[in-house]
Motif scaffolding. Structure first.
Motif, PDB file in Angstrom:
ATOM      1  N   ALA A  86       0.802  -1.229   0.000  1.00 49.77           N
ATOM      2  CA  ALA A  86       0.000   0.000   0.000  1.00 49.77           C
ATOM      3  C   ALA A  86       0.832   1.276   0.000  1.00 49.77           C
ATOM      4  O   ALA A  86       0.484   2.245  -0.676  1.00 49.77           O
ATOM      5  N   THR A  87       1.923   1.307   0.749  1.00 49.70           N
ATOM      6  CA  THR A  87       2.693   2.551   0.860  1.00 49.70           C
ATOM      7  C   THR A  87       3.455   2.884  -0.416  1.00 49.70           C
ATOM      8  O   THR A  87       3.947   3.998  -0.570  1.00 49.70           O
ATOM      9  N   THR A  88       3.521   1.941  -1.342  1.00 45.41           N
ATOM     10  CA  THR A  88       4.180   2.200  -2.628  1.00 45.41           C
ATOM     11  C   THR A  88       3.197   2.134  -3.792  1.00 45.41           C
ATOM     12  O   THR A  88       3.611   2.173  -4.950  1.00 45.41           O
ATOM     13  N   THR A  89       1.908   2.020  -3.484  1.00 44.81           N
ATOM     14  CA  THR A  89       0.875   1.938  -4.520  1.00 44.81           C
ATOM     15  C   THR A  89       0.000   3.180  -4.464  1.00 44.81           C
ATOM     16  O   THR A  89      -0.694   3.417  -3.471  1.00 44.81           O
ATOM     17  N   HIS A  90       0.029   3.971  -5.526  1.00 47.61           N
ATOM     18  CA  HIS A  90      -0.798   5.175  -5.630  1.00 47.61           C
ATOM     19  C   HIS A  90      -2.136   4.751  -6.211  1.00 47.61           C
ATOM     20  O   HIS A  90      -2.232   4.364  -7.370  1.00 47.61           O
ATOM     21  N   GLY A  91      -3.167   4.758  -5.400  1.00 49.96           N
ATOM     22  CA  GLY A  91      -4.462   4.276  -5.865  1.00 49.96           C
ATOM     23  C   GLY A  91      -5.572   4.603  -4.898  1.00 49.96           C
ATOM     24  O   GLY A  91      -5.538   5.618  -4.200  1.00 49.96           O
ATOM     25  N   LEU A  92      -6.542   3.692  -4.837  1.00 46.42           N
ATOM     26  CA  LEU A  92      -7.760   3.898  -4.058  1.00 46.42           C
ATOM     27  C   LEU A  92      -8.156   2.611  -3.363  1.00 46.42           C
ATOM     28  O   LEU A  92      -7.996   1.526  -3.934  1.00 46.42           O
ATOM     29  N   ASP A  93      -8.687   2.734  -2.156  1.00 46.42           N
ATOM     30  CA  ASP A  93      -9.371   1.591  -1.575  1.00 46.42           C
ATOM     31  C   ASP A  93     -10.866   1.799  -1.845  1.00 46.42           C
ATOM     32  O   ASP A  93     -11.262   2.771  -2.506  1.00 46.42           O
ATOM     33  N   CYS A  94     -11.699   0.905  -1.362  1.00 45.14           N
ATOM     34  CA  CYS A  94     -13.122   0.984  -1.710  1.00 45.14           C
ATOM     35  C   CYS A  94     -13.770   2.280  -1.233  1.00 45.14           C
ATOM     36  O   CYS A  94     -14.499   2.933  -1.991  1.00 45.14           O
ATOM     37  N   ASN A 115     -16.178  -0.878  -8.098  1.00 44.66           N
ATOM     38  CA  ASN A 115     -15.521  -0.866  -6.793  1.00 44.66           C
ATOM     39  C   ASN A 115     -14.026  -1.091  -6.917  1.00 44.66           C
ATOM     40  O   ASN A 115     -13.526  -1.545  -7.938  1.00 44.66           O
ATOM     41  N   ALA A 116     -13.339  -0.720  -5.858  1.00 38.45           N
ATOM     42  CA  ALA A 116     -11.931  -1.067  -5.687  1.00 38.45           C
ATOM     43  C   ALA A 116     -11.981  -2.307  -4.794  1.00 38.45           C
ATOM     44  O   ALA A 116     -12.239  -2.200  -3.598  1.00 38.45           O
ATOM     45  N   PHE A 117     -11.802  -3.469  -5.389  1.00 45.75           N
ATOM     46  CA  PHE A 117     -12.159  -4.725  -4.722  1.00 45.75           C
ATOM     47  C   PHE A 117     -11.163  -5.188  -3.665  1.00 45.75           C
ATOM     48  O   PHE A 117     -11.520  -5.422  -2.531  1.00 45.75           O
ATOM     49  N   LYS A 118      -9.903  -5.361  -4.060  1.00 42.56           N
ATOM     50  CA  LYS A 118      -8.909  -5.843  -3.111  1.00 42.56           C
ATOM     51  C   LYS A 118      -7.512  -5.657  -3.690  1.00 42.56           C
ATOM     52  O   LYS A 118      -7.349  -5.402  -4.886  1.00 42.56           O
ATOM     53  N   THR A 119      -6.504  -5.810  -2.836  1.00 43.70           N
ATOM     54  CA  THR A 119      -5.118  -5.686  -3.259  1.00 43.70           C
ATOM     55  C   THR A 119      -4.852  -6.623  -4.441  1.00 43.70           C
ATOM     56  O   THR A 119      -5.295  -7.773  -4.436  1.00 43.70           O
ATOM     57  N   GLY A 120      -4.181  -6.090  -5.445  1.00 45.80           N
ATOM     58  CA  GLY A 120      -3.874  -6.873  -6.636  1.00 45.80           C
ATOM     59  C   GLY A 120      -4.855  -6.652  -7.768  1.00 45.80           C
ATOM     60  O   GLY A 120      -4.682  -7.192  -8.853  1.00 45.80           O
ATOM     61  N   THR A 121      -5.915  -5.865  -7.507  1.00 45.86           N
ATOM     62  CA  THR A 121      -6.891  -5.565  -8.562  1.00 45.86           C
ATOM     63  C   THR A 121      -6.875  -4.071  -8.848  1.00 45.86           C
ATOM     64  O   THR A 121      -6.279  -3.284  -8.114  1.00 45.86           O
TER      65      THR A 121
END
Length: 165
Positions: free
Chosen positions: A69-77, A140-146
């Motif tokens: 997560a700390t190196t992934t620029h994105g979104l959680d649900c 949705n932002a489903f889970k890590t890896g998606t």
């Protein structure tokens, strides 16, 4: 002197009669535009303002180790729903926080419409949220890896219900 008053009244009536766009239209268009564009990041979307951000590893329980997560620029649900609702309403109506925090700002509905939010878990503890798009599907932002994607609302077996602002 009467002309400026008349002009002001005409302008005021004209502005008042222009229909405001339905926030749901913006929510749906924004959510659709994000499909495939952003990866899931635990805690992503909750920086100082709504929108993609680096996530956090505190509380992370995903399958991918170490926590990315700390190196992934994105979104959680909840970061995804917060951002598209901010776009739809022109301000951060859901605010920072978790799915539980967002659920408290909404009311349950029995007749879901596209743009409503779909929550999963229990009233005491939710764990996932998506934007309902109709036909039993959600973005949705489903889970890590998606990445942000479309899933059926029965992708998880603990649907709490549909909620509207």
């Amino acid at each position: 002197m009467k002309i400026p008053v008349i002009v002001a009244l005409v302008l005021a009536c004209a502005v008042a009669s222009v229909p405001r766009p339905d926030p749901r239209d913006q929510i749906l268009a924004s959510a659709h535009a994000l499909i495939g564009r952003y990866p899931y990041s635990w805690g992503g979307g909750h920086a100082g303002s709504a929108g993609p951000s680096f996530g956090i590893c505190q509380g992370y329980r995903g399958d991918i180790r170490p926590c990315p997560a700390t190196t992934t620029h994105g979104l959680d649900c909840s970061g995804l729903t917060r951002w598209v609702y901010e776009i739809g309403y022109d301000h951060d109506v859901l605010g920072p926080g978790t799915t539980d925090d967002h659920l408290r700002r909404m009311r349950p509905v029995n007749d879901p419409a596209p743009g409503d939010l779909v929550f999963f878990g229990t009233k005491k503890r939710t764990h996932h949220v998506g934007v309902y798009i109709g036909g039993g599907r959600m973005i949705n932002a489903f889970k890590t890896g998606t990445r942000v994607r479309v899933d059926p609302v029965n992708a998880l077996d603990d649907l709490l219900g549909y909620y509207r602002l």
